[in-house]
Design a protein around this motif. Sequence first.
Motif, mmCIF file in Angstrom:
data_model
loop_
_atom_site.group_PDB
_atom_site.id
_atom_site.type_symbol
_atom_site.label_atom_id
_atom_site.label_comp_id
_atom_site.label_asym_id
_atom_site.label_seq_id
_atom_site.Cartn_x
_atom_site.Cartn_y
_atom_site.Cartn_z
ATOM 1 N N PHE A 103 0.430 36.138 61.122
ATOM 2 C CA PHE A 103 1.534 36.962 60.625
ATOM 3 C C PHE A 103 1.440 38.385 61.159
ATOM 4 C CE2 PHE A 103 2.424 33.976 56.952
ATOM 5 C CZ PHE A 103 3.767 33.776 57.283
ATOM 6 N N LYS A 104 0.230 38.931 61.178
ATOM 7 C CA LYS A 104 0.055 40.289 61.683
ATOM 8 C C LYS A 104 0.433 40.379 63.158
ATOM 9 C CE LYS A 104 -3.352 44.026 62.065
ATOM 10 N NZ LYS A 104 -4.759 44.446 61.800
ATOM 11 N N ALA A 105 0.118 39.324 63.917
ATOM 12 C CA ALA A 105 0.398 39.336 65.357
ATOM 13 C C ALA A 105 1.891 39.406 65.646
ATOM 14 C CB ALA A 105 -0.202 38.092 66.013
ATOM 15 N N VAL A 106 2.721 38.850 64.749
ATOM 16 C CA VAL A 106 4.168 38.829 65.017
ATOM 17 C C VAL A 106 4.921 39.888 64.214
ATOM 18 C CG1 VAL A 106 4.115 36.391 65.626
ATOM 19 C CG2 VAL A 106 4.621 37.039 63.261
ATOM 20 N N SER A 107 4.212 40.805 63.601
ATOM 21 C CA SER A 107 4.888 41.851 62.822
ATOM 22 C C SER A 107 5.337 42.995 63.722
ATOM 23 C CB SER A 107 3.955 42.374 61.727
ATOM 24 O OG SER A 107 2.813 42.996 62.297
ATOM 25 N N ASN A 108 6.410 43.664 63.318
ATOM 26 C CA ASN A 108 6.908 44.877 63.989
ATOM 27 C C ASN A 108 7.275 44.637 65.447
ATOM 28 O OD1 ASN A 108 6.421 46.481 61.620
ATOM 29 N ND2 ASN A 108 4.243 46.524 62.176
ATOM 30 N N LEU A 109 7.846 43.471 65.743
ATOM 31 C CA LEU A 109 8.293 43.190 67.100
ATOM 32 C C LEU A 109 9.758 43.591 67.281
ATOM 33 C CD1 LEU A 109 6.620 39.706 67.727
ATOM 34 C CD2 LEU A 109 5.751 41.990 68.252
ATOM 35 N N THR A 110 10.208 43.653 68.529
ATOM 36 C CA THR A 110 11.585 44.029 68.848
ATOM 37 C C THR A 110 12.281 42.887 69.576
ATOM 38 O OG1 THR A 110 11.187 44.908 71.083
ATOM 39 C CG2 THR A 110 10.702 46.369 69.214
ATOM 40 N N ALA A 111 13.572 43.063 69.798
ATOM 41 C CA ALA A 111 14.359 42.045 70.496
ATOM 42 C C ALA A 111 13.931 41.906 71.953
ATOM 43 C CB ALA A 111 15.839 42.383 70.407
ATOM 44 N N ASP A 112 13.210 42.874 72.493
ATOM 45 C CA ASP A 112 12.730 42.786 73.880
ATOM 46 C C ASP A 112 11.414 42.019 73.987
ATOM 47 O OD1 ASP A 112 14.850 44.219 74.961
ATOM 48 O OD2 ASP A 112 13.835 46.153 74.675
ATOM 49 N N ASP A 113 10.791 41.718 72.860
ATOM 50 C CA ASP A 113 9.491 41.057 72.867
ATOM 51 C C ASP A 113 9.648 39.538 72.876
ATOM 52 O OD1 ASP A 113 8.168 43.529 72.762
ATOM 53 O OD2 ASP A 113 8.311 43.572 70.566
ATOM 54 N N LEU A 114 8.607 38.868 73.325
ATOM 55 C CA LEU A 114 8.572 37.407 73.401
ATOM 56 C C LEU A 114 7.353 36.888 72.660
ATOM 57 C CD1 LEU A 114 9.403 34.602 74.691
ATOM 58 C CD2 LEU A 114 7.893 35.224 76.606
ATOM 59 N N VAL A 115 7.567 35.870 71.840
ATOM 60 C CA VAL A 115 6.463 35.179 71.169
ATOM 61 C C VAL A 115 6.376 33.765 71.737
ATOM 62 C CG1 VAL A 115 5.575 34.268 68.991
ATOM 63 C CG2 VAL A 115 6.692 36.517 69.051
ATOM 64 N N ILE A 116 5.196 33.414 72.237
ATOM 65 C CA ILE A 116 4.959 32.045 72.702
ATOM 66 C C ILE A 116 4.063 31.376 71.669
ATOM 67 C CG2 ILE A 116 4.028 30.570 74.525
ATOM 68 C CD1 ILE A 116 4.553 32.801 76.508
ATOM 69 N N ALA A 117 4.589 30.324 71.055
ATOM 70 C CA ALA A 117 3.859 29.603 70.022
ATOM 71 C C ALA A 117 3.290 28.317 70.602
ATOM 72 C CB ALA A 117 4.780 29.285 68.844
ATOM 73 N N LEU A 118 1.984 28.132 70.475
ATOM 74 C CA LEU A 118 1.277 26.965 71.000
ATOM 75 C C LEU A 118 0.883 26.088 69.811
ATOM 76 C CD1 LEU A 118 -1.038 28.891 73.499
ATOM 77 C CD2 LEU A 118 1.225 27.905 73.943
ATOM 78 N N ILE A 119 1.599 24.992 69.630
ATOM 79 C CA ILE A 119 1.462 24.187 68.422
ATOM 80 C C ILE A 119 1.021 22.772 68.777
ATOM 81 C CG2 ILE A 119 2.626 23.357 66.353
ATOM 82 C CD1 ILE A 119 2.445 26.418 66.541
ATOM 83 N N SER A 120 0.022 22.282 68.056
ATOM 84 C CA SER A 120 -0.413 20.897 68.226
ATOM 85 C C SER A 120 -0.825 20.340 66.866
ATOM 86 C CB SER A 120 -1.577 20.798 69.224
ATOM 87 O OG SER A 120 -2.695 21.546 68.774
ATOM 88 N N GLY A 121 -1.067 19.049 66.810
ATOM 89 C CA GLY A 121 -1.416 18.403 65.560
ATOM 90 C C GLY A 121 -2.657 18.993 64.922
ATOM 91 N N GLY A 122 -2.686 18.990 63.611
ATOM 92 C CA GLY A 122 -3.795 19.563 62.872
ATOM 93 C C GLY A 122 -3.508 20.938 62.323
ATOM 94 N N GLY A 123 -2.403 21.529 62.765
ATOM 95 C CA GLY A 123 -2.084 22.885 62.343
ATOM 96 C C GLY A 123 -1.788 23.030 60.866
ATOM 97 N N SER A 124 -1.352 21.962 60.214
ATOM 98 C CA SER A 124 -1.047 22.056 58.787
ATOM 99 C C SER A 124 -2.277 22.475 57.986
ATOM 100 C CB SER A 124 -0.528 20.713 58.266
ATOM 101 O OG SER A 124 0.767 20.447 58.744
ATOM 102 N N ALA A 125 -3.398 21.801 58.211
ATOM 103 C CA ALA A 125 -4.619 22.134 57.479
ATOM 104 C C ALA A 125 -5.197 23.469 57.926
ATOM 105 C CB ALA A 125 -5.652 21.034 57.661
ATOM 106 N N LEU A 126 -4.988 23.826 59.183
ATOM 107 C CA LEU A 126 -5.582 25.048 59.728
ATOM 108 C C LEU A 126 -4.843 26.302 59.302
ATOM 109 C CD1 LEU A 126 -6.231 23.669 63.319
ATOM 110 C CD2 LEU A 126 -7.978 24.201 61.611
ATOM 111 N N LEU A 127 -3.628 26.146 58.739
ATOM 112 C CA LEU A 127 -2.824 27.294 58.338
ATOM 113 C C LEU A 127 -2.476 27.240 56.849
ATOM 114 C CD1 LEU A 127 -0.304 27.656 61.323
ATOM 115 C CD2 LEU A 127 -2.300 29.084 60.825
ATOM 116 N N PRO A 128 -3.466 27.297 55.979
ATOM 117 C CA PRO A 128 -3.137 27.381 54.556
ATOM 118 C C PRO A 128 -2.518 28.739 54.257
ATOM 119 C CG PRO A 128 -5.495 27.725 54.861
ATOM 120 C CD PRO A 128 -4.938 27.334 56.213
ATOM 121 N N ALA A 129 -1.451 28.730 53.485
ATOM 122 C CA ALA A 129 -0.787 29.975 53.097
ATOM 123 C C ALA A 129 -0.005 29.712 51.821
ATOM 124 C CB ALA A 129 0.135 30.481 54.207
#
Length: 422
Positions: A103-129
């Motif tokens: 969450f901190k990594a994607v905070s305070n971004l602008t329309a000129d910025d790009l986020v590349i999300a690298l998603i694979s199986g197992g992420g559900s358990a790895l991201l408790p929130a």
Amino acid sequence: MLPPDERRAFLTSLFDAAVTAADPAKVIAAHLPPLPKGRTIVIGAGKGAAQMAKALENHWEGPLSGVVVTRYGFGVACSRIEVLEASHPVPDEAGLFASRRLFKAVSNLTADDLVIALISGGGSALLPAPPEGMSLADEIAVNTALLSSGAPISAMNAVRKHLSTIKGGRLAAAAYPARVVSLIVSDIPGDDPALVASGPTVPDNISRHDALRAVERHRLLLPPMAMRHLESEEATAPHPDDPRFAGNEVHIIESARVSLEAAAAEARRRGIEAVVLSDAIQGEAREIAHMHAALAIEVAKRDAPFRKPVVMLSGGETTVSLTGHGKGGRNSEFLLSLAIDLDGQPDISAIAADTDGIDGSQDNAGAFADGTTVARLAANSVDARALLDGNDSWSAFFAIGDLFSPGPTGTNVNDFRAMLVE
């Protein structure tokens, strides 16, 4: 007939071909977006997230930074992207920390910025929130109930995403107004990107009412605070038509079908015909084994519906409804059930393994089985059916040295099954 060691070498070569075809380093370059005017931020989660991050670093020509989280022991060294490790399949405090870091990594971004999300199986358990009112212990209890329920992945993820502040597209929403490009290695039957890792950057139309119906249908015993949240409007996840997602892109860069076709090609190269039964098989592992065994025996006895020698391949994600307290994952449970059905069939052998290298919570990916498995277990005073009834398939294959343990593979396109009929 091939000697036992050569059969295993052949089956292992098919698994290796499947995993190699899903190597992020081989495919990620073809899916990278153009460099943005602003910053490039990388986020990611899953058993293959670290390898994906390394591949991205090797091919990205501009500056970048970011953070990804993978399972303990699955990390690789990256120079510009921070790699965190957390617990899988049961979430832990390290996963909570990782969710906050993303969450901190994607905070305070602008329309000129790009986020590349690298998603694979197992992420559900790895991201408790967990949402307000729920604790990590509550999320662990939810996860435990889901894993032991036998529910299909679609039902599990419907519940998970509505009991989270990061899943169901919420992480992508937090990155707005930056554009998010999701690169996904799919471990989901049917390759719905919103189901991989419960879709932290990909929303869908599944509602909290769908989640409540899944709880009722599969008789899930969830903590009181989890049920209270599901019954409130606060559980509602963003919809795909939310304007915050308008400029985003989603790409499936690897899937089970590609890996199964690679394994089939390897079998043919070695002189054995191959057929892909399906890349999207779901259901109870031991019941799916009955179907596979019946088909293999039909081929062995009648040369139908395929002529032998042939190797039959399948993928997807089976489930296990836990009634015992043994050790083992869905692939070893599949194989133990298969071995019981194949008892006395000397010309049939099989491998079943998770392409990420880990089956369940043990350190093996799966195991080998054939028509002699049950007899060899009995010779070691092991009752195959009793262990199957106790969900203790790991102990069965450990007793006769038939576990398959390649270690972490760096990818995850779900289960791989191959049955050779000579």
